[in-house]
Design a protein around this motif. Structure first.
Motif, short mmCIF file in Angstrom:
data_model
loop_
_atom_site.label_atom_id
_atom_site.label_comp_id
_atom_site.label_asym_id
_atom_site.label_seq_id
_atom_site.Cartn_x
_atom_site.Cartn_y
_atom_site.Cartn_z
N PHE A 1 0.98 -1.10 0.14
CA PHE A 1 -0.01 0.01 0.14
C PHE A 1 1.16 1.00 -0.35
O PHE A 1 2.33 0.98 0.26
N ALA A 2 0.15 2.39 -0.54
CA ALA A 2 0.72 3.14 -0.28
C ALA A 2 0.14 4.68 -1.29
O ALA A 2 -1.06 4.81 -0.86
N GLU A 3 -0.13 6.02 -0.71
CA GLU A 3 -0.32 7.16 -0.58
C GLU A 3 0.65 8.08 -1.47
O GLU A 3 1.40 8.81 -1.14
N ALA A 4 -0.33 8.78 -2.89
CA ALA A 4 -0.14 10.12 -3.22
C ALA A 4 -1.00 11.12 -2.39
O ALA A 4 -1.46 11.15 -2.82
N ASP A 5 0.63 12.64 -2.42
CA ASP A 5 -0.16 12.92 -1.66
C ASP A 5 -0.73 13.76 -2.44
O ASP A 5 -2.05 14.57 -2.28
N PHE A 6 -1.08 13.95 -3.55
CA PHE A 6 -1.67 14.33 -4.79
C PHE A 6 -1.37 13.74 -6.20
O PHE A 6 -0.03 13.25 -6.51
N VAL A 7 -2.18 13.97 -7.15
CA VAL A 7 -1.94 13.37 -8.38
C VAL A 7 -2.07 14.79 -9.57
O VAL A 7 -3.92 14.53 -9.33
N THR B 1 8.93 6.32 -4.99
CA THR B 1 8.95 5.18 -6.78
C THR B 1 8.30 4.23 -6.47
O THR B 1 7.49 3.48 -7.02
N ARG B 2 7.58 3.61 -5.17
CA ARG B 2 6.57 2.80 -5.09
C ARG B 2 5.15 2.74 -5.95
O ARG B 2 4.40 2.13 -6.24
N CYS B 3 5.53 4.22 -5.17
CA CYS B 3 3.94 4.83 -5.09
C CYS B 3 3.26 4.73 -6.93
O CYS B 3 2.57 4.48 -6.78
N ALA B 4 4.56 5.80 -7.08
CA ALA B 4 3.98 5.61 -8.57
C ALA B 4 3.97 4.57 -9.79
O ALA B 4 3.23 4.15 -10.34
N ASP B 5 4.70 3.68 -9.31
CA ASP B 5 5.06 1.78 -9.82
C ASP B 5 3.53 1.11 -9.54
O ASP B 5 2.64 1.17 -10.19
N GLY B 6 2.85 1.11 -8.21
CA GLY B 6 1.50 1.29 -8.33
C GLY B 6 0.73 1.43 -9.16
O GLY B 6 -0.28 0.79 -9.74
N LEU B 7 0.64 2.49 -9.26
CA LEU B 7 -0.18 3.90 -10.25
C LEU B 7 -0.27 3.18 -11.41
O LEU B 7 -1.29 2.70 -12.35
N ARG B 8 1.13 2.38 -12.37
CA ARG B 8 1.36 2.65 -13.88
C ARG B 8 0.75 1.47 -13.70
O ARG B 8 0.03 1.09 -14.10
N ASP B 9 1.35 0.25 -12.80
CA ASP B 9 0.59 -1.26 -12.47
C ASP B 9 -0.61 -1.17 -12.15
O ASP B 9 -1.14 -2.14 -13.10
N GLY B 10 -1.46 -0.28 -11.61
CA GLY B 10 -2.76 -0.97 -11.67
C GLY B 10 -3.43 0.48 -13.08
O GLY B 10 -4.33 -0.81 -13.54
N PHE B 11 -3.17 0.78 -13.73
CA PHE B 11 -3.37 1.87 -14.25
C PHE B 11 -3.77 0.17 -15.80
O PHE B 11 -4.59 0.19 -17.11
N ARG B 12 -2.39 0.05 -16.18
CA ARG B 12 -2.35 -1.38 -17.57
C ARG B 12 -3.10 -2.31 -17.11
O ARG B 12 -3.55 -2.65 -17.78
N LYS B 13 -3.01 -2.20 -15.89
CA LYS B 13 -4.43 -3.87 -15.64
C LYS B 13 -5.82 -3.42 -15.53
O LYS B 13 -6.57 -4.27 -16.23
N ALA B 14 -5.96 -1.60 -15.17
CA ALA B 14 -6.86 -2.15 -15.51
C ALA B 14 -7.45 -1.38 -16.60
O ALA B 14 -8.68 -1.59 -17.39
N THR B 15 -6.52 -0.49 -17.42
CA THR B 15 -7.09 -0.51 -18.75
C THR B 15 -6.22 -0.89 -19.96
O THR B 15 -6.84 -0.95 -21.33
#
Length: 571
Positions: free
Chosen positions: A60-66, A107-121
């Motif tokens: 788990f991770a948290e991004a303050d802003f995207v 970096t962990r949070c960013a990688d999680g976002l990129r991986d989640g987007f790839r799997k979702a879309t």
């Protein structure tokens, strides 16, 4: 102006803001700045939580802003306030559980976002990172392990907005609603927006109200008076019960015997549960009964419904305490009277016989809830504290009460609640069917039967539910009178149906007020004067801590007005 998610994060009544820990308020200041300074080419997501599978378990991770531009490109911003620690090749923030590498966390949070987007879309998320540390001046660029243009430290903090636009850009092609932009926005909304359960929302409401009333109790703690003679004239929801509990605990800690007296049985039971064995808790009539029986008197409470029963009961009590004054365990060092506006002057004089000479007295009342028309409390030697802040009633219901009834008080609870809903009926049969429908609707919305209370504005003898055993397939709990020992008797149901009079001083998440008909008063013997109807409705409405429903006679001249106000307060 940029678009912000969650939409309600800046509303003082929203859970997004009310439930945030104090550390997030630095981020809210930044968010407000970015929203106002960035143009509408941008969409900002705040406090984004992501989760992903790392092969062994969930991370788990948290991004303050995207921040997303019109092309769907994204910039993740990590804000670190306060002191940071630099080493040769890393930048650390120290938390309660130890130091954390800032860039590794990002970096962990960013990688999680990129991986989640790839799997979702099935697509690729163009995501960059930026570190914002407005309280820290970076000593070595190697410590941040990021390009200098992607680090905004204290000297560069005033240029934050300009740096964001330079790093991300507004987008070079397509509209703000192009396919990639929409995919990114939908992914982030689905990724970050969670629905808080009703149970959690109501728990947050309770915590918020208790925290807010602490200020009132703290103010009263500073009073010095020997012996204490304090009268608190407080609006509904101001925290009178918390005041009572404070003095019980204070006096109990000093090994002083305390008597806490109220008017109705339901409130006495609730106070007993909250206070435990630290004080003697009773209704005024129950306390008198117990003393009389200790002196050999017998009272047949099965006759309580007979005319003159209670006046005769009190006359016997007055005669008894004169001939056999209280002593020993019947003498108390402190007296607390809750719902004091319900007491007759003679009842207070009875209680004085049970106090030691230097006993402290705290009198709690709300004259707006004087449903019995009792004379005002006027005793020499008392100092009066006015508490007009309502911490219990949620914002939408409080706004309705203020506008519909014209009752002045300060609404100090930031939680919105579900608001007020007004329904009309023509005949008694229609009202009963409507009541069953409303109960069923509340149950289907996720409320439990014991979270719903139905209160009649006429009184039990003429309530629409007076002969009903079940409504919406739920067994009702109705008052049936007293047994010979004076104990209240109820039917064995789960959903309480009672009168506003008997429910005074209590609260419930959902309150449904029935029999709101100006042509009948509590005794059903004529029109209800406005002066009497106002405190009844005010008392009933302020019992609700989450949702309020009114079942009003169609001929009630207030129906249309109440309906319009309720709708306006929900919007």
């Amino acid at each position: 102006m940029a678009t912000v998610y969650p939409k309600d994060v800046f509303e003082p009544c929203a859970f997004g803001m009310a439930a945030l820990p104090f550390s997030h308020h630095h981020e809210l200041t930044t968010l407000r700045r970015l929203r106002d300074a960035l143009p509408d080419h941008y969409t900002i997501f705040h406090s984004a939580h992501v989760a992903w599978w790392n092969g062994k378990g969930a991370s788990f991770a948290e991004a303050d802003f995207v921040i997303v531009n019109r092309d769907g490109d994204a910039l993740m911003i990590e804000q670190k306030n306060g002191r940071l620690e630099e080493t040769g090749n890393a930048l650390f923030k120290t938390y309660e559980d130890g130091p954390s590498d800032v860039v590794c966390q990002m970096t962990r949070c960013a990688d999680g976002l990129r991986d989640g987007f790839r799997k979702a879309t099935g697509g690729r998320l163009a995501l960059s990172m930026l570190l914002y540390c407005p309280d820290h001046t970076l000593g070595s660029i190697n410590a941040a392990a990021l390009p200098r243009e992607l680090v905004v430290d204290r000297p560069r903090a005033p240029q934050l907005v300009t740096i964001i636009e330079k790093c991300l850009g507004r987008g070079t092609g397509g509209s703000k609603h192009g396919p990639q932009h929409q995919r990114v926005i939908e992914f982030l909304r689905n990724q970050f927006q969670l629905t808080v359960s009703k149970e959690r929302q109501m728990e947050l409401h309770r915590i918020s109200a208790e925290r807010l009333t602490g200020g009132l109790v703290d103010a009263l703690r500073r009073f010095e008076m020997q012996p204490l003679r304090l009268r608190v004239e407080g609006t509904a929801g101001c925290g009178k019960t918390d005041i009572a509990r404070h003095y019980v605990e204070r006096w109990s800690g000093a090994e002083r015997q305390t008597l806490l007296v109220c008017f109705n049985n339901a409130l006495a039971a609730a106070l007993q549960e909250r206070i435990g064995g630290k004080a003697k808790v009773a209704t005024i009539l129950g306390f008198c009964r117990e003393f009389m029986e200790s002196r050999g008197e017998t009272i047949d409470f099965a006759q309580a419904g007979q005319a003159g029963f209670w006046s005769n009961f009190l006359e016997r009590m007055e005669a008894l305490i004169i001939t056999e004054p209280p002593s020993g365990a019947w003498l108390f060092d402190g007296l607390i009277v809750d719902e004091g506006q319900d007491f007759e002057p003679g009842q207070f004089q009875i209680l004085r016989f049970f106090l030691r000479e230097d006993a402290d007295i705290v009198w709690l009342e709300d004259w707006r809830q004087n449903l019995y028309g009792k004379p005002a409390f006027r005793k020499d030697g008392f100092v009066t504290f006015h508490a007009d802040g309502n911490f219990r009633t949620p914002l939408r219901i409080a706004s309705f009460v203020q506008r519909a009834l014209g009752v002045p008080f300060n609404c100090l609870n930031p939680v919105p609640g579900e608001g007020v809903y007004v329904f009309d009926y023509g005949t008694e049969a229609q009202q009963l069917a409507l009541l069953a429908e409303r109960i069923d609707t509340c149950l289907r919305r996720g409320f439990a039967a014991d979270q719903i209370v139905v209160l009649s504005a006429r009184g039990l003898d003429h309530a629409v539910f007076r002969t009903s055993e079940r409504l919406a397939a739920v067994a009702l709990r109705r008052f049936q009178g007293y047994d010979a020992a004076g104990r209240p008797q109820f039917t064995s149901g789960h959903l309480l149906c009672d009168s506003i009079w008997r429910y005074k001083g209590l609260e419930a998440p959902v309150v449904i007020l029935t029999d709101v008909d100006p042509m009948h008063d509590r005794s059903d013997d004529g029109p209800t004067p406005a002066a009497r109807a106002l405190p009844v409705l005010y008392c009933g409405m302020t019992r609700a801590t989450w949702r309020l429903e009114l079942l009003m006679a169609r001929k009630n001249p207030l129906f249309a007005r109440f309906g319009k106000i309720a709708a306006a307060c929900r919007s």
